[in-house]
Scaffold this motif. Structure first.
Motif, short mmCIF file in Angstrom:
data_model
loop_
_atom_site.label_atom_id
_atom_site.label_comp_id
_atom_site.label_asym_id
_atom_site.label_seq_id
_atom_site.Cartn_x
_atom_site.Cartn_y
_atom_site.Cartn_z
N PHE A 167 1.16 4.22 9.87
CA PHE A 167 -0.25 4.56 9.74
C PHE A 167 -0.44 6.06 9.68
CE2 PHE A 167 -4.72 4.57 10.55
CZ PHE A 167 -5.15 3.33 10.09
N HIS A 168 -1.32 6.50 8.80
CA HIS A 168 -1.59 7.93 8.80
C HIS A 168 -3.05 8.22 8.47
CE1 HIS A 168 -1.34 9.40 4.38
NE2 HIS A 168 -1.62 8.13 4.36
N PRO A 169 -3.63 9.10 9.25
CA PRO A 169 -4.94 9.61 8.89
C PRO A 169 -4.76 10.73 7.87
CG PRO A 169 -4.19 10.64 10.89
CD PRO A 169 -3.08 9.72 10.45
N HIS A 170 -5.79 11.06 7.19
CA HIS A 170 -5.74 12.20 6.28
C HIS A 170 -6.33 13.42 6.97
CE1 HIS A 170 -5.36 10.07 2.16
NE2 HIS A 170 -4.70 9.41 3.07
N GLY A 171 -5.80 14.58 6.64
CA GLY A 171 -6.47 15.80 7.00
C GLY A 171 -6.21 16.34 8.38
N ALA A 181 -8.08 6.70 6.44
CA ALA A 181 -6.89 6.61 7.28
C ALA A 181 -6.34 5.22 7.04
CB ALA A 181 -7.25 6.81 8.74
N HIS A 182 -5.04 5.12 6.84
CA HIS A 182 -4.52 3.83 6.37
C HIS A 182 -3.02 3.74 6.58
CE1 HIS A 182 -2.74 5.52 2.59
NE2 HIS A 182 -3.58 6.48 2.89
N SER A 183 -2.50 2.52 6.36
CA SER A 183 -1.06 2.37 6.33
C SER A 183 -0.53 3.05 5.07
CB SER A 183 -0.65 0.90 6.30
OG SER A 183 0.74 0.81 6.02
N HIS A 184 0.50 3.88 5.28
CA HIS A 184 1.07 4.57 4.13
C HIS A 184 2.01 3.67 3.33
CE1 HIS A 184 1.33 8.18 1.89
NE2 HIS A 184 2.63 8.26 1.97
N ALA A 185 2.32 2.49 3.86
CA ALA A 185 2.99 1.47 3.04
C ALA A 185 1.88 0.83 2.21
CB ALA A 185 3.69 0.45 3.92
CU LIG Z 1 -3.06 8.33 2.57
#
Ligand SMILES: [Cu+2]
Length: 437
Positions: free
Chosen positions: A297-301, A404-408
């Motif tokens: 999981f990753h948020p942006h920014g 923000a989302h799963s990067h997979a």
């Molecule tokens: Cu992303």
């Protein structure tokens, strides 16, 4: 206020047109319609608490909705005090060191149970919780179970180290957990519910506490169980990817949204930019993986600071702070990762870049809605430029939005249609706050 139904995609093509459409859908979901954007009470972690730390859960079945119009048969838990099925199960919030009692009433057509990974000395019906075997010596359950349809079992334990934990079925685990039998247990430090763990530097803003309970499901498996048959694991393929039991864009809907009656927990994060004088405390996000694969999981920014993992503070043997900033929060099956998150360097942006010039893109890059030109360029945290005429302005007060989302990215889909799935949005209000809502 009365929540407004978030527009739902009716066919996958809407989600296949790329980031511009995604941004538009997000903004429409958040700001479109007659209702104002969400108030603080509409998002964030919802706790079930009890003055005696006693919770009665009913194992039951019902249906959930997905954003593409599917309806999926689920097993999960209801808090019997409220009496309403929900998925995931209620988030149980307790205090470290206190005795907790969970009574499980079973209405399902097979035995079920609850295990509490990370809690020590669990007692089931007065005896130590332990694996159960049939007369032939085969394992029937990881822990004492409630018999089918009318059974009851009572678990007690002393809440352990502060942090975030799963509770889930310990009987026919692969099937029952896939069917939805899990929830979150939040253990708070004694005397400091506003800290992730016992450390002073784990303090967070209590009105900005979030749970991201991550999981996935294959509707074919659920259909098989609904029809009374076995799950064919050889053809299992997850199609929906969930935060708190919802997929994007339903993740943006408020807690207890009326149109998602069995999925009460949203995943929209709404914070205000860091300010030493007026907003010094970070938000906390409690990541928890109830699935069987990693969720990167990753948020942006913005990075997030990892301060707690699997119910233990991230610190050295002598208590030195070993917390660290991380962009990708890779949550492994069964794992919990608690982070602190704030939004910094806003003053710097204000000095150098605000207000951001608002230049219309070429007509081919504009999203046309009705007779209006719908243009979503961000005013960049705080200072809004006037927009040209005939522009629909959906920004309330100069706030900022990030996905923000799963990067997979296959996990950021709804039955293969991007974007959706394990994805939500962070809203950051300017330092001055947002008086409009
Ligand atoms: Cu992303």
């Amino acid at each position: 206020m009365t929540p407004t139904r978030i527009p739902r995609p009716r066919r996958s093509a809407r989600w296949a047109v790329g980031a511009t459409a995604l941004a538009a859908a997000v903004a429409t979901a958040l700001l479109g319609g007659p209702a104002p954007a969400q108030a603080a009470a509409d998002n964030g972690l919802l706790c079930d608490t009890s003055p005696t730390n006693t919770f009665t859960l009913k194992a039951d079945d019902d249906y959930i909705a997905t954003p593409d119009g599917n309806s999926i048969y689920m097993w999960s838990y209801a808090n019997e005090v409220r009496g309403h099925f929900q998925f995931p199960g209620p988030t149980l919030c307790v205090t470290s060191g206190q005795k907790v009692t969970v009574v499980l009433h079973n209405t399902l057509p097979e035995a079920t149970s609850i295990v509490f990974p990370g809690q020590k000395g669990v007692v089931a019906n007065g005896a130590p919780a332990q694996p159960q075997f049939d007369g032939g010596g085969s394992l029937t359950s990881l822990v004492q179970a409630a018999p089918a349809r009318t059974g009851t079992v009572t678990y007690t334990f002393t809440a352990g180290s502060p942090g975030t934990y799963l509770y889930k079925s310990g009987t026919d685990v692969s099937k029952q957990v896939q069917m939805g039998m899990y929830g979150a247990l939040v253990v708070r430090p004694d005397g400091h519910p506003d800290r992730v763990n016992s450390r002073v530097d784990s303090a967070f803003s209590p009105t900005h506490e979030y749970l991201f309970l991550l999981s996935e499901l294959d509707p074919e498996a659920h259909l098989a169980v609904e029809r009374g048959g076995p799950i064919d694991w050889t053809t299992f393929k997850a199609r929906y990817f969930l935060i708190n039991g919802r997929s994007m864009p339903d993740t943006l809907a408020p807690n207890n949204a009326s149109w998602l009656p069995n999925q009460p927990y949203g995943a929209f994060v709404h914070i205000r930019a860091y300010d030493a004088a007026t907003n010094p405390l970070p938000a906390t996000i409690r990541y928890l993986n109830a699935g069987t694969v990693d969720y990167p999981f990753h948020p942006h920014g913005s990075d997030e600071r990892v301060v707690n993992q699997d119910g233990q503070p991230v610190q050295g043997d002598s208590g030195q702070d070993l917390s660290y900033l991380k962009y990708d929060i890779d949550v492994q099956p069964g794992q919990s990762i608690d982070v602190l998150m704030d939004w910094r360097d806003v003053e710097h942006w204000n000095e150098l870049t605000n207000p951001v010039p608002t230049n219309l893109p070429a007509i081919t890059d504009q999203l046309l809605v009705g007779t209006d030109t719908w243009f979503s360029e961000s005013p960049y945290l705080g200072v809004k430029n006037p927009l040209p005429a005939n522009i629909t302005d959906n920004n309330v007060c100069g706030e900022y939005y990030h996905v923000a989302h799963s990067h997979a990215l296959q996990q950021a889909t709804n039955y293969g249609a991007a974007f959706g799935g394990m994805m939500t949005v962070f809203r950051i209000d300017p330092v001055a706050g947002c008086t409009t809502n």
